[in-house]
Motif scaffolding. Structure first.
Motif, mmCIF file in Angstrom:
data_model
loop_
_atom_site.group_PDB
_atom_site.id
_atom_site.type_symbol
_atom_site.label_atom_id
_atom_site.label_comp_id
_atom_site.label_asym_id
_atom_site.label_seq_id
_atom_site.Cartn_x
_atom_site.Cartn_y
_atom_site.Cartn_z
ATOM 1 N N GLU A 245 0.708 -1.190 0.059
ATOM 2 C CA GLU A 245 0.050 -0.033 0.038
ATOM 3 C C GLU A 245 0.862 1.195 -0.147
ATOM 4 O OE1 GLU A 245 -2.773 -0.671 3.032
ATOM 5 O OE2 GLU A 245 -3.622 1.429 2.870
ATOM 6 N N TYR A 247 3.544 1.812 -1.588
ATOM 7 C CA TYR A 247 3.683 2.122 -2.872
ATOM 8 C C TYR A 247 2.396 1.997 -3.608
ATOM 9 C CZ TYR A 247 8.853 1.650 -1.587
ATOM 10 O OH TYR A 247 9.994 1.722 -1.019
ATOM 11 N N ARG A 248 1.447 2.464 -3.260
ATOM 12 C CA ARG A 248 -0.039 2.415 -3.812
ATOM 13 C C ARG A 248 -0.123 1.061 -4.607
ATOM 14 N NH1 ARG A 248 0.759 8.389 -6.457
ATOM 15 N NH2 ARG A 248 1.582 9.404 -4.292
ATOM 16 N N ASN A 249 0.294 -0.030 -4.042
ATOM 17 C CA ASN A 249 -0.032 -1.468 -4.470
ATOM 18 C C ASN A 249 0.304 -1.659 -6.031
ATOM 19 O OD1 ASN A 249 -1.342 -2.238 -1.991
ATOM 20 N ND2 ASN A 249 -3.075 -1.025 -2.724
ATOM 21 N N THR A 250 1.508 -0.807 -6.320
ATOM 22 C CA THR A 250 1.909 -0.858 -7.736
ATOM 23 C C THR A 250 2.295 -2.021 -8.056
ATOM 24 O OG1 THR A 250 2.859 1.395 -7.308
ATOM 25 C CG2 THR A 250 3.697 0.426 -9.047
ATOM 26 N N GLN A 274 7.286 8.741 -4.056
ATOM 27 C CA GLN A 274 7.064 8.764 -2.352
ATOM 28 C C GLN A 274 7.648 10.082 -2.162
ATOM 29 O OE1 GLN A 274 5.206 6.903 -0.648
ATOM 30 N NE2 GLN A 274 4.835 5.777 -2.619
#
Lengths: 534, 428
Positions: A245, A247-250, A274
């Motif tokens: 999360e 890393y925004r679920n990349t 980030q």
């Protein structure tokens, strides 16, 4: 390129630009503030001064073979020629070339231009720490250093990318041993923990992110003959890698073949989104250049706007430094003399401020030998360039709550004093060439050396960032320059001795007398705690 | 003849020259023992305390030649001390002391102090700096030495310093200087053999674990830390602190701290000696003897700058001796004063005196031989501005005596340390 986009900025410096301001700026951005550097920079506007400090420079000439002796002759590289063209390494030449590399690096600091480059090379070396002991290949160490120097004032993201593929780093953090069957987590972890997002409060990468990053980074290895790195698709894990999360679920799409290398760009793009990356680096810059403590106020008013500038400028380093060194905050009185000198600031700074003469390049064996002697002294004070204690760099730059206080302890403080005493006495030498503070020459550059009170005032101003209490100066004048004589009327005995010397520079008795007193004076000043501060 | 015997014998022979004898008071002669002390006992517990009077002390107004009162008064009418005020010395009627030296007079009359007259060296130098260097290094006046006389002695007696020290035999500093950076007297061939307690305040900071710096600023906090590390780091800090802390009571004869800097320094020395330090040599100093003008008040020459300076010395030495006695270490200590030169016989028009040649040395201690060594300077009936007190004893004779007879350095080594042979004096 520096962006012109609007950004939160620090309040700009609007002082009168005094000698004290210039000294503070130079002592922090260079190794010591040489008198002629102070004069030069004082004549510029603050803006122009920063332009000069941030100017790009061509790469310096590489290190050379200074190391042939009774026991060893390099059959491949002629004396005085660079060994960095050679890919032939064995146990005999490696250690000598490594010493040559360290001496060369020290020499670059001693002879630095009026720019931030050499200070920033040390900053990045502390940040992307590698150890020559473990890399164990002088050429790779040199290339790693050249890379830091090339990017020192460039783009941070590009620097991280170059470092990730750097042969020395690949070897140091096990990248060469990593492959799709056994992705090594070492670099994948340090890339995040130490090099980009850090471990601050805004950093929440997970263990799974470490593993995922390790997979992305598989495939890089070193060519063991030429010591350059390459991407080997056969070793690369081409599966998709999904991050947390934080890393925004990349998900980084797995790529096959030579394209696998491009996953590194995806990884860095993801990380550099980030905000914490910019904040982490700005905190580190702040601790390196300004003060060790960052409280909530500093975080809000200094770090946040600096990080903003960093991001707005796509991670270009210069705009951040320009902002920091152009700020009112940097020049505030409270930040002056508030740092304990690093060993490099101590040794290299001393040599530069006192104008210690080293042998010319035609006499490269002694020149390198004496550069290495200074390096060895610095190492004994616990800053061995090329060999920081571990991948986190020197504890003085990160270990709370002590930070720079860690440089000074019951072992290193006496070593510092022995060093300053030794430089006063000419204790470091080679083939009859001694590194010595020429106390007469130095004193002659002071504005009014015939007046003992003025001499001490000016010497203190040259050597310290802090004022010395009046009673201490009075004490030094009486007990050292006046040999115990008191009262204002005794001052003329010093004046007389100084004038006699000026009139008859070869008069041995008077010269010995004045020199002895000056040596005592400078030794004493350098043994006071004020000299430890910058 | 062995080299050592030769030196021993010539030393004795030299002392027996008739003109030399003239200077001795009866008591001094009676107690004279010029035989070198037996054995090379470095680890004896004897201590030498050197008191430097900076600036060139006026010897003629310190030890007054009462046998030549007319000439004395004629040479320096504006500063001469009245005959009825000078202090008498038992068994030495030809001379008397400045009225401010009452404690020294007492010690002399008790048999615990003596005077060496007219100490100097051939071709005296009148520059403070150069003359101080000559006294500190023990050189001829036309030679420049880079080592100090006490430094050479210590280097000789404690080989391998500093690498092999501190050790079990000598855990303490070899020499300590209070009140200045280490004097050139303590400079050894390669290292300084002495330790400076740079001023009395630092000494008390050390034993009380205090620092000067305040920590209410960023740099102040760093500075306080550095001072702390510095205190803790000094390899001798521990032993000094331990010695000092073992002494809890000292003589009440010392003036209030800050009033007499020399007394403050000697108080520290007494504390360290009694605290058990085996340090061999201490050097303390006090200044402002450079009295070119207003040396004495014209209406009362027993008052003024010089009187105040000598009173400090006298008061400090008196309190120090009293303290040593109370601390039961008086037998271990011998002290001596010295100044880089004396002053001219004739005073100047500003009520002062200009740089001159020879001057007296005071020495003191329970073990010294009392007396006046030497005669009063011969004063011309009409002194000119160039007239000087002629040398009677080379300062290196004083050094040779304390090295050989107080510190038990064998004669051949004394000669090596002083780079020459100097007759001994009946001081010990």
């Amino acid at each position: 390129m520096e962006s012109t986009k609007a950004t939160t900025r620090l309040e700009a410096f609007r002082g009168k630009w005094s000698d004290e301001d210039v000294k503070h700026l130079l002592k922090r951005t260079m190794f010591g503030a040489k008198p002629d550097d102070v004069v030069h920079v004082r004549a510029l506007t603050p803006r122009k001064a920063l332009n000069e400090l941030l100017a790009d420079e061509p790469a310096p000439p590489p290190p050379i073979n200074n190391y042939n002796d009774d026991k060893f002759t390099d059959d491949e590289i002629m004396p005085g020629e660079t060994w960095t063209t050679s890919i032939n390494y064995d146990g005999m030449n490696n250690g000598r070339r490594r010493n040559s590399f360290k001496a060369w690096w020290l020499g670059l600091m001693l002879n630095q231009s009026r720019t931030l480059r050499e200070k920033m090379v040390v900053f990045w070396h502390n940040h992307f720490a590698t150890e020559t002991n473990m890399v164990d290949n002088a050429l790779m160490c040199y290339r790693h250093n050249a890379l830091l120097r090339q990017h020192a004032l460039g783009n941070f993201k590009e620097l991280v990318k170059a470092i990730t593929k750097d042969p020395a780093m690949l070897k140091y953090l096990n990248g060469t041993a990593s492959n799709k069957k056994a992705p090594d987590e070492n670099y994948g972890r340090e890339l995040q923990e130490l090099f980009t997002v850090g471990k601050g409060p805004g950093s929440q990468y997970t263990e799974a992110d470490v593993i995922a990053a390790a997979k992305v980074l598989t495939g890089f290895r070193n060519d063991t003959i030429t010591f350059v790195s390459l991407f080997d698709p056969g070793r690369h894990d081409s599966s998709d890698k999904t991050f947390s999360e934080f890393y925004r679920n990349t998900t980084i799409k797995g790529r096959r073949g030579p394209d696998g290398e491009q996953e590194l760009d995806d990884l860095l793009t993801m990380i550099f989104v980030q905000d914490e990356v910019a904040r982490f680096i700005c905190r580190k810059l702040y601790r390196f250049f300004v003060y060790h403590q960052i409280d909530a106020d500093t975080e809000a008013t200094i770090i946040t706007p600096l990080a903003d500038v960093f991001r707005t400028n796509n991670y270009e380093i210069k705009p951040v430094l320009r902002e920091l060194f152009g700020s009112q905050h940097f020049f505030q009185a409270m930040n002056r003399g508030a740092m304990i000198k690093s060993p490099l600031d101590y040794t290299v700074g001393l040599c530069r401020e006192f104008g210690i003469a080293f042998p010319e390049s035609t006499d490269y064996a002694d020149q390198y030998g004496l550069w290495l002697a200074v390096q060895n002294q610095t190492a004994a004070m616990q800053q061995n360039i090329g060999d920081p204690p571990n991948v986190a760099g020197w504890p003085a730059y990160y270990q709370e709550p002590m930070f720079d206080k860690l440089w000074v302890n019951s072992d290193t403080l006496p070593k510092r004093n022995v060093f300053t005493d030794g430089m006063t006495n000419g204790a470091i030498g080679r083939n009859g060439k001694k590194l010595t503070i020429d106390v007469l020459a130095f004193t002659q550059t002071l504005p009014n050396p015939a007046d003992p009170a003025a001499l001490i005032d000016d010497a203190v101003r040259r050597l310290y960032m802090l004022e010395l209490p009046e009673k201490d100066k009075q004490y030094i004048k009486t007990s050292i320059l006046l040999s115990g004589l008191q009262d204002m009327m005794s001052d003329h005995y010093w004046t007389q001795a100084w004038q006699n010397l000026t009139a008859k520079p070869d008069d041995t008795v008077n010269k010995t007398n004045v020199t002895r007193k000056l040596k005592s004076l400078y030794k004493y000043l350098m043994n006071l705690p004020q000299y430890q501060l910058t | 003849m062995k080299r050592r015997d030769f030196i021993k014998n010539t030393a004795v022979a030299g002392v027996l020259l008739p003109q030399f004898l003239n200077g001795f008071s009866i008591r001094a002669m009676a107690q004279t023992s010029l035989m070198p002390a037996a054995g090379h006992d470095q680890i004896n517990d004897r201590v030498l305390v050197l008191i430097q009077l900076n600036g060139g002390n006026d010897g003629l107004n310190t030890v007054i030649p009462v046998d030549q009162y007319g000439a004395y008064q004629a040479a320096r009418p504006n500063i001469a001390l009245p005959q009825n005020k000078v202090l008498k010395l038992n068994g030495a009627d030809a001379m008397a002391l400045h009225p401010a030296l009452s404690e020294i007079q007492l010690l002399f009359n008790e048999g615990k102090a003596g005077i060496v007259q007219a100490v100097s060296y051939p071709k005296p130098n009148f520059s403070h700096f150069r003359a101080t260097d000559i006294w500190m290094t023990g050189s001829d006046s036309d030679k420049v030495l880079n080592t100090g006389w006490a430094g050479r002695y210590l280097n000789d007696s404690f080989p391998g310093f500093p690498d092999k020290y501190p050790n079990e035999t000598m855990p303490d500093p070899l020499a300590i200087q209070v009140g200045s950076v280490v004097a050139s007297a303590f400079q050894g061939p390669a290292f300084t053999m002495g330790l400076a307690i740079s001023n009395p305040a630092n000494f008390y900071n050390l034993i009380e674990d205090k620092t000067d710096a305040t920590s209410n600023t960023r740099w102040g906090e760093q500075l306080a830390y550095l001072e702390k590390v510095s205190q803790k780091t000094d390899q001798y800090a521990g032993v000094i602190k331990k010695a000092a802390l073992s002494i809890t009571r000292q003589s009440d004869k010392y003036p209030t701290p800050g009033k007499n800097p020399l007394a403050d320094q000697l108080k520290i020395v007494a504390r360290l000696v009694a605290g058990g330090l085996r340090t061999k040599v201490y050097l303390v100093s006090t200044g402002s003897f450079d009295t070119h003008a207003k040396q004495a008040e014209p209406d009362d020459t027993t008052t003024g700058t010089h009187a105040q300076l000598l009173r400090r010395v006298s008061e400090a030495v008196g309190a120090f001796m009293d303290d040593l006695k109370g601390l039961n270490v008086a037998d271990r200590v011998m002290g001596m004063t010295f100044s880089e030169f004396g002053r001219r016989i004739k005073s100047n028009a500003s009520g002062g005196t200009d740089h001159g040649a020879a001057a007296p040395v005071f020495y003191f201690g329970n073990a010294v031989k009392v007396g006046v060594i030497g005669t009063n300077p011969q004063l011309p009936t009409t002194a000119t501005v160039n007239d000087n007190v002629a040398m009677q004893y080379d300062f290196r004779s004083v050094y040779a005596t304390v090295l050989q007879q107080w510190l038990n350095l064998p004669p051949n080594e004394v000669q090596r340390v002083l780079m020459g042979q100097f007759p001994l004096l009946p001081m010990v």
